[in-house]
Every structure is written in structure tokens, then in C-alpha cells.
Design an enzyme around this catalytic site. Structure first.
Site, PDB file in Angstrom:
ATOM      1  N   GLY A   1      20.079 -21.547 -33.472  1.00 18.69           N
ATOM      2  CA  GLY A   1      19.349 -20.588 -32.649  1.00 18.69           C
ATOM      3  C   GLY A   1      20.258 -19.938 -31.605  1.00 18.69           C
ATOM      4  O   GLY A   1      21.156 -20.572 -31.052  1.00 18.69           O
TER       5      GLY A   1
ATOM      6  N   MET B   1      17.332 -31.674 -33.445  1.00 13.08           N
ATOM      7  CA  MET B   1      17.110 -32.992 -32.849  1.00 13.08           C
ATOM      8  C   MET B   1      15.618 -33.328 -32.865  1.00 13.08           C
ATOM      9  O   MET B   1      15.159 -34.228 -32.156  1.00 13.08           O
ATOM     10  CB  MET B   1      17.658 -33.033 -31.412  1.00 13.08           C
ATOM     11  CG  MET B   1      19.182 -32.853 -31.377  1.00 13.08           C
ATOM     12  SD  MET B   1      19.973 -33.564 -29.938  1.00 13.08           S
ATOM     13  CE  MET B   1      19.162 -32.694 -28.618  1.00 13.08           C
ATOM     14  N   GLY B   2      14.859 -32.588 -33.666  1.00 16.94           N
ATOM     15  CA  GLY B   2      13.433 -32.892 -33.794  1.00 16.94           C
ATOM     16  C   GLY B   2      12.611 -32.339 -32.653  1.00 16.94           C
ATOM     17  O   GLY B   2      13.043 -31.447 -31.929  1.00 16.94           O
TER      18      GLY B   2
ATOM     19  N   GLN C   1      25.945 -36.289 -27.339  1.00 10.53           N
ATOM     20  CA  GLN C   1      25.909 -35.049 -26.572  1.00 10.53           C
ATOM     21  C   GLN C   1      25.074 -35.158 -25.295  1.00 10.53           C
ATOM     22  O   GLN C   1      24.788 -34.149 -24.662  1.00 10.53           O
ATOM     23  CB  GLN C   1      25.435 -33.881 -27.447  1.00 10.53           C
ATOM     24  CG  GLN C   1      23.985 -33.937 -27.880  1.00 10.53           C
ATOM     25  CD  GLN C   1      23.676 -32.894 -28.948  1.00 10.53           C
ATOM     26  OE1 GLN C   1      24.052 -33.034 -30.108  1.00 10.53           O
ATOM     27  NE2 GLN C   1      22.992 -31.820 -28.571  1.00 10.53           N
TER      28      GLN C   1
ATOM     29  N   HIS D   1      12.400 -23.544 -34.053  1.00  9.25           N
ATOM     30  CA  HIS D   1      13.008 -24.255 -35.188  1.00  9.25           C
ATOM     31  C   HIS D   1      12.409 -23.769 -36.508  1.00  9.25           C
ATOM     32  O   HIS D   1      13.114 -23.568 -37.493  1.00  9.25           O
ATOM     33  CB  HIS D   1      12.720 -25.760 -35.090  1.00  9.25           C
ATOM     34  CG  HIS D   1      13.348 -26.445 -33.924  1.00  9.25           C
ATOM     35  ND1 HIS D   1      12.608 -26.962 -32.877  1.00  9.25           N
ATOM     36  CD2 HIS D   1      14.642 -26.715 -33.631  1.00  9.25           C
ATOM     37  CE1 HIS D   1      13.419 -27.527 -32.005  1.00  9.25           C
ATOM     38  NE2 HIS D   1      14.659 -27.391 -32.425  1.00  9.25           N
TER      39      HIS D   1
ATOM     40  N   SER E   1      11.745 -23.996 -26.255  1.00 11.35           N
ATOM     41  CA  SER E   1      12.699 -25.097 -26.181  1.00 11.35           C
ATOM     42  C   SER E   1      11.925 -26.400 -26.242  1.00 11.35           C
ATOM     43  O   SER E   1      10.805 -26.492 -25.717  1.00 11.35           O
ATOM     44  CB  SER E   1      13.446 -25.019 -24.840  1.00 11.35           C
ATOM     45  OG  SER E   1      14.041 -26.266 -24.537  1.00 11.35           O
TER      46      SER E   1
ATOM     47  N   HIS F   1       9.562 -26.941 -32.571  1.00 15.20           N
ATOM     48  CA  HIS F   1       8.664 -25.885 -32.100  1.00 15.20           C
ATOM     49  C   HIS F   1       8.854 -24.661 -32.997  1.00 15.20           C
ATOM     50  O   HIS F   1       9.639 -24.704 -33.968  1.00 15.20           O
ATOM     51  CB  HIS F   1       8.939 -25.558 -30.627  1.00 15.20           C
ATOM     52  CG  HIS F   1      10.385 -25.292 -30.328  1.00 15.20           C
ATOM     53  ND1 HIS F   1      11.051 -24.187 -30.804  1.00 15.20           N
ATOM     54  CD2 HIS F   1      11.299 -26.001 -29.616  1.00 15.20           C
ATOM     55  CE1 HIS F   1      12.296 -24.209 -30.394  1.00 15.20           C
ATOM     56  NE2 HIS F   1      12.487 -25.310 -29.677  1.00 15.20           N
ATOM     57  N   ASP F   2       8.165 -23.563 -32.652  1.00 17.55           N
ATOM     58  CA  ASP F   2       8.199 -22.392 -33.532  1.00 17.55           C
ATOM     59  C   ASP F   2       9.599 -21.787 -33.663  1.00 17.55           C
ATOM     60  O   ASP F   2       9.886 -21.099 -34.648  1.00 17.55           O
ATOM     61  CB  ASP F   2       7.215 -21.323 -33.028  1.00 17.55           C
ATOM     62  CG  ASP F   2       5.780 -21.730 -33.332  1.00 17.55           C
ATOM     63  OD1 ASP F   2       5.588 -22.683 -34.123  1.00 17.55           O
ATOM     64  OD2 ASP F   2       4.855 -21.109 -32.781  1.00 17.55           O
TER      65      ASP F   2
HETATM   66  O1  PAF Z   1      20.824 -27.572 -30.914  1.00 15.78           O
HETATM   67  C1  PAF Z   1      20.555 -28.748 -31.226  1.00 15.78           C
HETATM   68  O2  PAF Z   1      19.410 -29.110 -31.468  1.00 15.78           O
HETATM   69  C2  PAF Z   1      21.685 -29.772 -31.302  1.00 15.78           C
HETATM   70  O3  PAF Z   1      22.659 -29.514 -30.349  1.00 15.78           O
HETATM   71  C3  PAF Z   1      22.304 -29.881 -32.698  1.00 15.78           C
HETATM   72  C4  PAF Z   1      22.995 -28.598 -33.121  1.00 15.78           C
HETATM   73  C5  PAF Z   1      21.235 -30.246 -33.722  1.00 15.78           C
HETATM   74  C6  PAF Z   1      23.365 -31.003 -32.708  1.00 15.78           C
HETATM   75  O4  PAF Z   1      22.814 -32.227 -32.351  1.00 15.78           O
END
Ligand code: PAF
Length: 282
Positions: free
Chosen positions: A148, A26-27, A57, A33, A186, A30-31
Site C-alpha cells: 500500500g 500483518m493481519g 519490525q 488490504h 490503517s 481492513h478495506d
Molecule cells: O506493511 C506491513 O503490513 C508490514 O510492514 C509488512 C510489509 C507485511 C512486513 O511485515
């Protein structure tokens, strides 16, 4: 790195890929990702990341509107980490009409823990991930998707989704990345004030202490679990947190454990206006 915004452009850019590796996000990267992106690099013939803040969500009172949108910075980080293709759709691109068909996970897994405190969360996650998978993997021989381990229950729900729908996708977990003091990385850590940031590691410490207590009580765990969890909850609450749950579960299905089960401790708690989650396999 190529950036595309529509499913049609994504598919065109992937036309000659047989086995993409995919990191959905979702952009506000951070490290954690970026470690996933680096882990993904050798797992496919093309490395794709997506950035999409998925309205489905979020509950109405949650942080959908204020969730940081940092596309330019994120794109620079992805490029530097070796990403080949970034899919960054707008809401109009991904949900051109209301998304009335949804993927509903098994309530035994999807309605507990995160699903209990964030009703509909996993339906929103599964629905967008199914749609992203359809966009990235349709017509491919095989695909790999990385998530993750910090979002332990999400990972389990998505593994089950892939298995039950027989999707040609291998789900790979990336280990939780932590700051030097042990706080799990996070995107929402960015909401913490300086004082809250110093306190935030206490969630990980509380899970570690609960894990120790659970292992010490191993044989009596089914009987003692509730008391151990309540003590951990109270200890965190006494420090000013508002815990949703701190719990010992069996790894296989996140149900309450029996003696001998492999265990994981999971927790979610609010510190000020920031809700943090973490977990630890013990
Ligand atoms: O973990 C996330 O960032 C989100 O829940 C995901 C898997 C990209 C779905 O929107």
C-alpha cells in the site's frame, strides 16, 4: 482458499504456479488490504496473502504484544476477496532460530523519517519481506508483490531492495484507501477512542495544508521549507497531537527537495497512544 503455516507447505501448494501474485500483511485486515488483494488477483496465476506479525519490525516499547491477531476473521475476508492461498506462519515456523542474518537498507533512505523515529524498523521489514519472498517466489519465473502507498517510505525501501538484489519480483503499489472523512485506513485506527477517531482526519488535513503551502512557495521552497513544516507541526501539536514529523520531500528519494522536484508530503504523529502515518503526493 487453502491455508498453510509452514514454508514447506507453502512451496508444495505453489508447486505448479509460475507467477504468483503476493500480498504480505500483518493481519487485522481492513478495506485497504482487501483492495490490494483485489488489485493483485489478475496479476498472477495464483493469489497468495500472508499474515505474520513480525517481531523484528517493532521496538521494545511498541505494540507487538497487543497488535490484534484476528486470523479467523482475516481468513474469511481474504476468501471473500478471492485469495487462493493464505500463508499464516507462527514465529516458530518463520523464525525457527534467531534471525541473525538481516537486510539493512541504505541509511540515506532507511534511517530518515520512519527510520529515524523507529530505529531498526526497515531492517525488520526488509528482513521479513526478503524471507517471505524467498518462501513464495523461489524457483518461479516471475512474481508480483503488492504494497500500500500509505506506507510510502516502506514501499520505496522495498522497491530499492528488489532492485538492488535483482529479485525477479515486480513491486506494485496500491493507492491509499480512505474513510469517508479522509482518514487513511490503517490497522492501528482500531486503537482510537471515539473522540480520537473524530480528530484523526486532522493529520491528512495538515498534510494537505502543508502541501498547498509548499506548492505556493514553489520557487522559494528550499529556503522556506523548514518554516512551513514547523508551522504545520505546531498547528497539529496545538490540537493535542504529538507529531514526529510533517515534511515536504522529493518523491525520487525522500531527501529535501530542490526547486522543480516532484514532491510528496509525509507525516507521522501520535494521537493519545496511537501513532498514525499518512502522505500525499502533490
Ligand atoms: O506493511 C506491513 O503490513 C508490514 O510492514 C509488512 C510489509 C507485511 C512486513 O511485515
Amino acid at each position: 482458499m487453502h491455508i498453510v503455516h509452514t514454508i514447506a507447505d507453502l512451496r508444495a501448494a505453489l508447486a505448479d504456479s509460475r507467477s504468483p501474485a503476493f500480498v504480505p500483511t500483518m493481519g487485522n485486515l481492513h478495506d485497504g488490504h482487501l483492495a490490494l488483494v483485489r488489485q493483485a488477483k489478475p496479476l498472477g496465476d495464483r493469489l497468495v496473502a500472508s499474515i505474520f506479525v513480525n517481531r523484528l519490525q517493532f521496538l521494545p516499547h511498541e505494540d507487538f504484544d497487543s497488535y490484534p491477531r484476528t486470523l479467523q476473521m482475516d481468513a474469511d475476508k481474504l476468501r471473500a476477496a478471492g485469495c487462493d492461498l493464505l500463508f499464516a506462519p507462527s514465529e516458530q515456523d518463520l523464525y525457527p532460530e534467531p534471525q541473525t542474518f538481516k537486510i539493512q537498507p541504505d541509511p540515506l533512505l532507511g534511517d530518515i523519517l520512519e527510520g529515524q523515529f523507529r530505529p531498526g524498523f526497515f531492517t525488520g521489514v526488509c528482513t521479513v519481506v526478503m524471507k517471505l519472498f524467498a518462501a513464495v517466489f523461489a524457483g518461479k519465473a516471475q512474481g508480483t508483490a503488492l504494497f500500500g502507498q500509505k506506507d510510502y517510505q516502506q514501499l520505496m525501501v522495498l522497491r530499492r531492495m528488489v532492485q538492488q538484489f535483482a529479485l525477479p519480483v515486480t513491486v506494485v503499489a496500491g493507492p491509499t484507501q480512505r474513510a469517508a472523512d479522509g482518514l487513511a485506513l490503517s490497522s492501528r485506527n482500531g486503537y482510537l477512542s471515539e473522540a480520537e477517531r473524530a480528530e484523526a482526519v486532522q493529520l491528512a488535513l495538515a498534510l494537505r495544508a502543508l502541501g498547498r503551502d509548499a506548492l505556493a512557495a514553489a520557487h522559494a521552497l528550499p529556503a522556506q521549507r523548514a518554516a512551513l513544516e514547523e508551522r504545520a507541526l505546531q498547528a497539529l501539536a496545538a490540537r493535542g497531537w504529538q507529531p514526529d514529523y510533517l515534511t515536504v520531500r522529493r518523491r525520487a528519494d525522500l531527501q529535501p527537495p530542490q526547486a522543480g522536484d516532484a514532491l510528496v508530503v509525509l507525516g507521522a504523529a501520535r494521537l493519545g497512544r496511537t501513532r498514525l502515518i499518512d502522505n500525499l503526493e502533490i
